[in-house]
Structure formats: C-alpha cells, structure tokens
Write an enzyme that holds these catalytic residues in place. Structure first.
Site, PDB file in Angstrom:
ATOM      1  N   GLU A  41       0.832  -1.203   0.000  1.00  0.00           N
ATOM      2  CA  GLU A  41       0.000   0.000   0.000  1.00  0.00           C
ATOM      3  C   GLU A  41       0.872   1.261   0.000  1.00  0.00           C
ATOM      4  OE1 GLU A  41      -3.435   2.037   2.895  1.00  0.00           O
ATOM      5  OE2 GLU A  41      -2.317   0.277   3.572  1.00  0.00           O
ATOM      6  N   LYS A 112      -9.281   2.530  -2.052  1.00  0.00           N
ATOM      7  CA  LYS A 112      -9.554   2.012  -0.711  1.00  0.00           C
ATOM      8  C   LYS A 112     -10.907   2.519  -0.222  1.00  0.00           C
ATOM      9  CE  LYS A 112      -7.090   1.481   3.728  1.00  0.00           C
ATOM     10  NZ  LYS A 112      -5.803   1.798   4.409  1.00  0.00           N
ATOM     11  N   CYS A 148      -5.492  -2.993   2.541  1.00  0.00           N
ATOM     12  CA  CYS A 148      -5.323  -3.031   3.997  1.00  0.00           C
ATOM     13  C   CYS A 148      -6.644  -3.097   4.756  1.00  0.00           C
ATOM     14  CB  CYS A 148      -4.473  -1.851   4.441  1.00  0.00           C
ATOM     15  SG  CYS A 148      -3.678  -2.105   6.067  1.00  0.00           S
TER      16      CYS A 148
END
Length: 549
Positions: A41, A112, A148
């Site tokens: 990330e 995300k 994540c």
C-alpha cells in the site's frame, strides 16, 4: 498464474529510491518467471506521507513514478499503491489507490473503501472512501483486490458499515489480494493473522497479503506478509523485520503452491524478542533515512541508558556510538564502573565529562535568587540540564544524533526533566515500560553478558540527590506499570482499575501524575512505537484538561 509478493522497505517522499527499488524487483520477478508481482500500500510514496499529500507537486511526482514503473511492465504485471487525484467534485481531493499495471499501462484502479481514523491512522484526513467495487481479470483468474483496512471489518465490533468483499464476492472472484501498510505492535501479528484467516475462510478464497517492512520515524512496519488457502489455513508467512520476495503458483480452482520452502514460524515470538527486533530496525532506519550514522547518549550506569546503548551499538555498529559518562557529585562509584564495563563489553566509544563544576557555576550564578532556600528539584534539574547542554554541544560539534533514554513508565508520570534527560532526536525506549526494560536487558544478555549484572539488579535511581531511589517518588515498578497498562493501553478509568484490586490512593495518584505530565510529553522527541498505544501521534490528550486529574 505465478505470483511474487515483494515485502520491501520504502522511504517516505524518496521517489527516486522507491521507484528504483520497485523496478528492480519487477525485473527480478520477471526473470523468475512471475506473471504478477505485488507491492505494498502506498509503496510509491511511502507510508505515512501525512501532509506531504496536501502538495499537488507531491501527487504529481507519484504519478510520474507510476508511469516509469508501468513502462517496465511488458512481460509481467504488477500491483502498486499510490495516492491519486479524486476526479469527482464532491469529497476529499485524493484516493488511496492501487494500480494494476499490465502491458505498460494501468489496466485497473482500485480505491480504498475503509479509511482508518483511529490511533496512529489519519487517512480520512486526506482520502475519499471508495463506494464502487470491481474485480480484475488476469491470466484466467478473477482477482478481488483490496487495500489493507478493507479486510479489517470482520471483527466483533466493526468500525464501518460496509464490507468491500461482500460486494466483490458477487463477481465470483477466485483469489483475494490485499496490499497493506500495517504498523508493528508487539500484539498485532496474531490479530492480523486471525483477521486475514477469517477472511479467507469466510469467502472461501485464497488470500495473498503483502505488508511494508521498515521504519518511518516513530512507526515501525514488521512485514510478516501472509498467504492463506481457501479454507483459511496459513500457507506461508514471510519473515518479520526484513525484506523478502517470495513466489507462489496459483493453480486452477484456486490452489496455492509454494515455489520455495515456507517460512512459517514454529511458534509466536515472545513479545520482548519482537520489541528488540523492532527497536533495532527503528534506530537503523531513523539514522539511515535521515542521512546520519553516528549516535550519542548519556550513559549513567543505570539500566535505561545501558539498554539504549546496547541497542544502538547493535543497530549502528559500536564504532558509530558515543557514550558519554557525565558524573555529578551524587554519582556513585559503582554507577561509573557499571557504565565503563558496558562500553568495554560493547566496544563503543566513550568519554567522561564530569558536570560538577558546571552545576556549581549555575548554582553560584543563581545564588542571589536561591539564597536561604533549601536544595530541591530546582538543583536536581540543573544537573540533568547540564548534561543535556554537554550532549547537545557534542552533537553540534561532531554531527551526532542524541538518543533519548527515558522509558515509558517515566514518560507516563513525568519522572524526567524537560530540556534535560527528556531531550533527544529519537526516543528509543519511550514506549517500553520499566518492567519491560528489565526483560529487554536480560534478553540482550541471552548469549553473553552485555549489560552488567549489577546494572540490572541494583535499585533504579536518578542520582540527583544523596541516596535517591526511584521508589522515593513512585510506586514499585511492577505495580506502577500494571496501573499504567490498564489506563493507557486498555483505557480503563480510575474506578475500573480500583475495582481490579489496586490500592485506591495509588491509582488516583498515578493517574493524576499521568495527566499533569501531558505538557512534558508534548515536548519530547518522537518515540519508537512498539505497543498498541504509544505516546505521540497515536494518543492525543489535551494539555490543560481536567478529566481524571
């Protein structure tokens, strides 16, 4: 499909270094016959970039780096993480994105969705959460790519109202890939493993997870990238605290085949072993990424400075560590000898600079103001601040970075001197309780005596007045640390802690000391974070608040 997981150490804002490292590993993975290489990330810019993200030029440099990386992807695909511009007029200006690059171009962009905004995380400050979800087709496989936190909403008390994988699973993917920047805490690895295993089991898909490794100022990333089969069983666990690239074959029906021996730990590392590795890496990267190589510290003969000195010698090499003994008129002979024995065991450089004449000069200068008043904390602090003046002068003259040696117990209750023993460029053990410092000393001595035994067994003392001991001012450290753990890490109130059986007067005194010392902690150096709740960016308290004071 052959997949490479690249667990690498990045440097915030160092686009040249990060881009070169990513391209180098793309070429290496291509040479190994990989079809896809996966990076972490926000690997292009490093994590966390914080308010660098508010500069348009910074985002432009990220995009320039991505173009250079894409130009190297012709016979291999890659996944990289970077901030991108949110083209929608509503919402935040940026997305936290993953690029899927194939044949020299960006084939897909995934943003995300779940943006953490707790403890050390502040992603919603910068990024707009995604509300659209789409899988990526590649080499006969359909990939559910997430970033994540997008997989961290399977816990009992979910922090978000959506689960990205609940949407992605409708497109019938056959593999999950998650790129992450998950910081280290000594209890975090087991939590991470459980959550990712639960995801693989919940959705019945194999899962490839890649994490950062390395330190960015106070944050330490431990790596520990993971692979799970579609039943949630761990297939591989990459090493902790070091770079590693590993290869896997994803067969039809989502079977995972390891292409090198698995590196799964036989048993979980002890907390103190993890803390040791994290602190060594934290020191190394703080110096390397700051462009320095030499450290200095005040060596008192006590356990805190001894442990910091030993860690620094391991991280930087003893030849790059200067230990300065700064005895006052209250320093005991055995403390000086313990300090000398330590530097002899380590082989680091040392100097002895007595401060008696310095403190006497201050006291003489202040005599008209202090006359007829008893010796108290003012004279004690003059000694500590005299030491800091000497150490900072040597930093300026010789280019050292000063290591702060205060532990978490002292920092919590304000048992330290502002502009004295609380100064420094980086706080090495400021997130390590005193009881853990003793454990760390014994761990450092596991193969040979490094920390002198007398340093470990003698009663802790600041040696700022005759026969002083820490317990003159504080509870015994095992009691103090237990109360602090409940208050700081577990966020328990005074009433809750008292009901656990701790003495009411002691609890209320300790919590009051913690709260009235907030102004001191606000002015201390960055602290290497090893616990789930460290002082600094992850714990934000008002300086003049009255609650629990």
């Amino acid at each position: 499909m052959k997949i490479a997981l690249a667990q690498l150490n990045y440097h915030v804002g160092n686009f040249e270094s990060n881009t070169a490292k990513i391209i180098t590993h793309i070429h290496q993975a291509e040479q190994q016959g990989a079809d896809l290489v996966v990076f972490a990330e926000l690997c292009v810019c490093g994590y966390p970039s914080r308010d660098f993200l508010e500069f348009k030029e910074y985002i432009g440099l990220c995009e320039d780096a991505a173009k250079k990386i894409a130009a190297e992807c012709h016979n291999i695909a890659c996944i990289i993480g970077l901030p991108t511009v949110n083209n929608n007029p509503e919402g935040k200006d940026l997305n936290n994105s993953a690029y899927f690059i194939e044949n020299g171009r960006v084939k897909a962009i995934v943003n995300k969705a779940l943006l953490p905004n707790y403890d050390i995380f502040d992603e919603y400050r910068y990024f707009e959460p995604s509300t659209t979800f789409k899988c990526i087709d590649f080499k006969g496989h359909r990939i559910a790519l997430t970033i994540c936190e997008d997989l961290w909403n399977t816990i009992e008390n979910p922090l978000y109202v959506t689960r990205p994988m609940d949407m992605l699973i409708k497109e019938e993917p056959d593999v999950m890939i998650n790129i992450a920047a998950s910081p280290f805490a000594y209890n975090h690895d087991e939590e991470r493993i459980k959550i990712l295993s639960d995801n693989a089991q919940r959705y019945g898909l194999p899962l490839f997870y890649v994490n950062h490794v390395g330190a960015q100022t106070e944050l330490i990333f431990d790596g520990g990238s993971l692979v799970f089969d579609n039943a949630g069983n761990m297939a591989d666990e990459l090493p902790y605290f070091k770079e590693q690239v590993s290869y896997y074959q994803l067969e039809d029906k989502s079977a995972v085949v390891l292409l090198q021996p698995a590196t799964i730990r036989v048993k979980k590392q002890a907390d103190i072993e993890q803390i040791h590795q994290a602190l060594v890496l934290g020191i190394q990267d703080y110096f390397y990424k700051s462009g320095f190589k030499s450290a200095i510290l005040g060596l008192s003969g006590g356990i805190d400075s001894a442990v910091v000195c030993a860690l620094a010698a391991e991280a930087l090499g003893p030849q790059n560590v200067m230990a300065v003994l700064l005895p006052s008129r209250f320093s005991s002979d055995h403390s000086i000898k313990d300090a000398e024995d330590l530097v002899k065991n380590l082989g680091c450089k040392h100097e002895i600079v007595p401060i008696r004449h310095i403190t006497e000069a201050f006291e003489s200068t202040l005599h008209p103001q202090f006359q007829n008043l008893p010796f108290n904390i003012a004279e004690e602090n003059i000694q500590s601040r005299s030491r800091a003046v000497v150490l900072m002068a040597m930093c300026n003259k010789f280019g050292y970075i000063l290591l702060n040696t205060s532990n978490k117990s002292e920092a919590a209750v304000g048992y330290g001197t502002l502009y004295g023993d609380m100064c420094g460029g980086i706080s090495v053990i400021g997130d390590v309780y005193k009881t853990q410092v003793f454990e760390l000393a014994r761990y450092l001595n596991r193969e040979r005596e490094i920390i002198p035994v007398n340093t470990i067994v003698k009663p802790p003392s600041a040696e700022l007045r005759p026969n002083q001991k820490d317990t003159d001012s504080l509870p015994e450290y095992d009691i103090l640390d237990a109360i602090l753990m409940q208050y700081i890490e577990n966020r328990c109130s005074s009433g809750e802690i008292i009901r656990m059986g701790y003495d009411e007067q002691t609890v209320r005194r300790v919590l009051r000391l913690v709260n009235i010392a907030e102004h001191k902690r606000y002015q201390t150096p960055p602290i290497l974070r090893v616990s789930p709740k460290a002082f600094g960016m992850g714990r934000r308290m008002p300086i003049v608040g009255k609650y629990l004071s």
